[in-house]
Design a protein around this motif. Sequence first.
Motif, PDB file in Angstrom:
ATOM      1  N   PRO A 289       0.837  -1.211   0.000  1.00 39.45           N
ATOM      2  CA  PRO A 289       0.000   0.000   0.000  1.00 39.45           C
ATOM      3  C   PRO A 289       0.865   1.252   0.000  1.00 39.45           C
ATOM      4  N   GLU A 290       0.442   2.239  -0.788  1.00 31.28           N
ATOM      5  CA  GLU A 290       1.287   3.426  -0.963  1.00 31.28           C
ATOM      6  C   GLU A 290       0.416   4.642  -1.218  1.00 31.28           C
ATOM      7  N   VAL A 291       0.855   5.826  -0.716  1.00 32.92           N
ATOM      8  CA  VAL A 291       0.185   7.094  -0.984  1.00 32.92           C
ATOM      9  C   VAL A 291       1.255   8.134  -1.313  1.00 32.92           C
ATOM     10  N   GLN A 292       1.085   8.819  -2.450  1.00 38.50           N
ATOM     11  CA  GLN A 292       1.976   9.926  -2.818  1.00 38.50           C
ATOM     12  C   GLN A 292       1.125  11.171  -3.038  1.00 38.50           C
ATOM     13  N   VAL A 293       1.603  12.309  -2.521  1.00 39.20           N
ATOM     14  CA  VAL A 293       0.881  13.579  -2.660  1.00 39.20           C
ATOM     15  C   VAL A 293       1.892  14.645  -3.077  1.00 39.20           C
ATOM     16  N   ALA A 294       1.577  15.420  -4.126  1.00 40.62           N
ATOM     17  CA  ALA A 294       2.466  16.487  -4.593  1.00 40.62           C
ATOM     18  C   ALA A 294       1.620  17.700  -4.980  1.00 40.62           C
ATOM     19  N   HIS A 295       2.151  18.899  -4.699  1.00 43.86           N
ATOM     20  CA  HIS A 295       1.470  20.139  -5.063  1.00 43.86           C
ATOM     21  C   HIS A 295       1.687  20.433  -6.545  1.00 43.86           C
ATOM     22  N   ILE A 296       0.612  20.775  -7.227  1.00 45.70           N
ATOM     23  CA  ILE A 296       0.702  21.225  -8.622  1.00 45.70           C
ATOM     24  C   ILE A 296       0.071  22.610  -8.764  1.00 45.70           C
ATOM     25  N   GLY A 297      -0.212  23.251  -7.675  1.00 50.30           N
ATOM     26  CA  GLY A 297      -0.789  24.583  -7.658  1.00 50.30           C
ATOM     27  C   GLY A 297      -1.071  24.973  -6.205  1.00 50.30           C
ATOM     28  N   PRO A 298      -1.498  26.210  -5.978  1.00 52.78           N
ATOM     29  CA  PRO A 298      -1.749  26.663  -4.608  1.00 52.78           C
ATOM     30  C   PRO A 298      -2.770  25.791  -3.892  1.00 52.78           C
ATOM     31  N   THR A 299      -3.825  25.374  -4.573  1.00 55.55           N
ATOM     32  CA  THR A 299      -4.855  24.542  -3.944  1.00 55.55           C
ATOM     33  C   THR A 299      -5.082  23.250  -4.724  1.00 55.55           C
TER      34      THR A 299
END
Length: 216
Positions: A134-144
């Motif tokens: 199980p894996e979770v990746q989160v990255a910002h691509i803009g302010p919101t």
Amino acid sequence: MVIKCAKMEFSNTSFDDSNISEEREVGGRIDKRKKIEGADEKYKSKNLNAERNRRQKLSERLLQLRSLVPNITNMTKETIITDAITYIRELQMNVDNLSEQLLKMEATHGEELETKNEEIIDTAEEMGKWGIEPEVQVAHIGPTKLWIKIVCQKKRGGFTKLMEAMNVLGFDLNDTSVTASKGALLVTSSVEVVRGGITDAHQIRDILLEIIRGIY
């Protein structure tokens, strides 16, 4: 001077008090009879009160029984009791029918759980076989805006629960892709954080990990 005294003679007959004794004896019997009669009256009065209280309590119980039974054909004691017996028997039949239905539902539910458990074991074994975790990746691509990648175990209804949880977090998902392979589910999506949702990537990642662990 010579003084003559009149000689007084008293009768030797003794004083007869037999009449007085008889009166006393008769008076005692009367008093005793009055006491007995008074005791009888008190006893009868207590019995009457006890019987009156018993009947009143019985009437109250019958009225309570009348209020509990929906179908009373008559207000006589016999009818109330007979209708109550009939109603209780109907309730017992309903209980038996419901118990039988519940047993069938439990059996069906048990079979479904067994099937789901087999599916979970199969998908978990398959993921382990291919070394998928199980894996979770989160990255910002803009302010919101965020890009989210989730790898979790494939499970019936799991994806729907995941989407519901993300909606509660204030995420609006766009361009969502879902792929199932080797017992795993791969979800990628562009997310717009709305309604005051969390924007910190690390915090979102931890929350999503807790969600998929709870679901799967």
